[in-house]
Design an enzyme around this catalytic site. Structure first.
Site: not given
Length: 503
Positions: A61, A134, A344
């Site tokens: 990303h 997404n 993350y």
């Protein structure tokens, strides 16, 4: 959220420490042509700052754009959740949204054939909620342990430093669980015409709990109100050369003109009992829940209405993590989600620093209170002289028992490495239904053309093996799909027939 900086205009220029700068454009030298002096400290500050302007780009990303906005509740779902942002109709919550491509670098084109990230940050009074999804309801894999290998195939060949269709299709053909997402990617949905014209999904299965401590599983959907628009493969290819940043430009231009993009926010709900009898594993990220069986329940809408004032500060430093939940919303046994809970925040600490959640775009605008201290770039006062341990006899801070979450039973108390596909190896029914029953004739033709073009790039001594293996997956999903791809690749049908699995 207002993140305009406090720089002064019509004021003297200073160093980072606040000292006045007497000469800005020329280095201090010995004579007009002489060597530069070490004592020109502002020169060193400028060059050192310049050398550090880039933080490590996201591994995935990396190319993205963002906007501020709001979430507005239009329907009551308090029977499912006690989360405060859903507490009453008409309630508004400030947001930040980041769109992105997945596999490319920061300089890649907005029209690449790639899933699109669609990450939401809600600034709620109970803390920030990050819904990091997404533009597709499924993903390529169902276990986070496979994620680094998958992403390596989407990046660059370690020998040639070129993108490699051979790596990509070798991995996909060896992992048929990817078939559903690959089919979506190879359709025109893989090249959306701007971020305003695509749907978004939380993708994972999450949970909700209401004020009676009653528990359900949910999936989140945010569907464009501007209408779906996609580029064909040829249109996307042309756009890469003519306007590689077209998606970001479209979003900025729309907001600047007052044409604020909106997305209808809905949930699907599944009870715990329904989860036990669902045809597939309800926590499998490669599967969807049928909207006929589990219809969309409208909740509200997202509106994007403000362009960030500084791209680096507010988009590049924006950090999302599925670990950031609020009371009333919880996790599920989804293996990919469980892996992202760790990966993350860890990626953001590496990329931006341990105090990344104090940056304005990431900071909770309401009170935060804990005993985390120190670390690089601690710029919020570091809690002054307050105690840095708990429990203590001074500050009176306390835990909130309501935030513990609900007790729940696991299916088993056996610890082992369970095959992710055991009793869950139907990778073909859902993509087959998508191609045969959802796509129209033009979408089918475009999808076949896109797949043929992508698979034509496979090369090397294993070319035929990889192509034949992947073709077997396509045929298992849909015979018309498999036939169209085989004919497009000019495959020897007798040879293929010999390799096809017997039903």
């Amino acid at each position: 959220m207002d993140n305009n900086n406090n720089k002064q205009i019509n004021s003297k220029i200073t160093t980072n420490s606040g000292s006045a700068v007497g000469h800005y454009e020329d280095s201090q030298t010995v004579g007009q042509r002489g060597p530069v002096l070490l004592q020109d400290y502002f020169l060193h500050e400028k060059l050192a700052q310049f050398n550090r302007e880039r933080i490590p780009e996201r591994i995935v990303h990396a190319k993205g754009t963002g906007a501020y906005g709001k979430f507005v509740v239009t329907h009551d779902i308090t029977s499912y959740t006690r989360a405060k942002l859903f507490s009453k109709i008409g309630k508004e919550t400030d947001m930040f949204v980041r769109f992105s491509t997945v596999g490319g670098e920061r300089g890649s084109a907005d029209s690449e054939r790639d899933p699109r990230g669609f990450a939401l940050k809600f600034y709620t009074e109970d803390g920030n909620w990050d819904l990091v999804g997404n533009n597709t309801p499924v993903f390529f894999i169902k276990d986070a342990k496979k994620f680094p290998d998958f992403i390596h195939t989407q990046k660059r060949d370690p020998q040639t430093n070129l993108k490699s269709p051979t790596m990509v299709w070798d991995f996909w053909s060896l992992n048929p669980e990817s078939l559903h997402q690959v089919l979506i990617l190879m359709s025109d949905r893989g090249t959306p015409n701007g971020f305003q014209h695509m749907h978004g999904f939380g993708s994972h299965t999450f949970s909700m709990v209401n004020t009676n401590n009653e528990w359900t599983y949910v999936k989140f959907h945010y569907k464009t109100q501007q209408g779906i628009k996609n580029l064909t493969g040829n249109e996307a290819l042309a756009m890469r050369g003519s306007d590689p940043d077209f998606g970001q430009k479209m979003l900025i231009d729309a907001i600047a003109a007052g044409n604020f993009p909106r997305y209808t926010f809905s949930i699907q709900v599944m009870t715990q009992e329904q989860a036990k009898t669902f045809r597939w594993n309800p926590f499998d990220l490669t599967k969807v829940w049928s909207q006929k069986e589990y219809p969309l329940i409208e909740v509200g809408y997202i509106e994007l209405n403000k362009i960030p004032s500084n791209y680096f500060a507010e988009v590049e430093q924006a950090a999302f993590a599925p670990a950031n939940l609020v009371d009333g919303i919880g996790f599920s046994p989804d293996k990919m989600l469980q892996g992202r809970i760790l990966s993350y925040p860890d990626a953001q600490r590496y990329r931006i620093g341990t105090n990344y959640q104090s940056l304005p775009v990431n900071a909770c605008p309401f009170m935060t209170n804990n005993y985390h201290r120190d670390g690089a770039m601690r710029f919020d006062g570091n809690s002054g002289g307050a105690p840095n341990y708990f429990p203590n006899s001074f500050d009176g801070n306390f835990e909130d028992p309501a935030a513990k979450g609900q007790p729940y039973e696991l299916d088993s108390n056996i610890v082992a490495y369970f095959d992710r596909n055991a009793n869950d190896n139907d990778h073909y029914t859902q993509p087959g239904d998508l191609f045969d029953n959802v796509m129209d004739a033009q979408a089918k033709a475009n999808t076949i053309k896109n797949i043929v073009g992508a698979m034509s790039g496979i090369e090397g001594p294993k070319r035929e093996e990889i192509i034949m293996r992947q073709l077997c997956h396509w045929f298992r999903a849909s015979v018309p799909l498999g036939m169209g791809i085989a004919q497009g690749l000019q495959i020897d049908m007798e040879k293929l027939k010999a390799l096809m699995p017997q039903r």
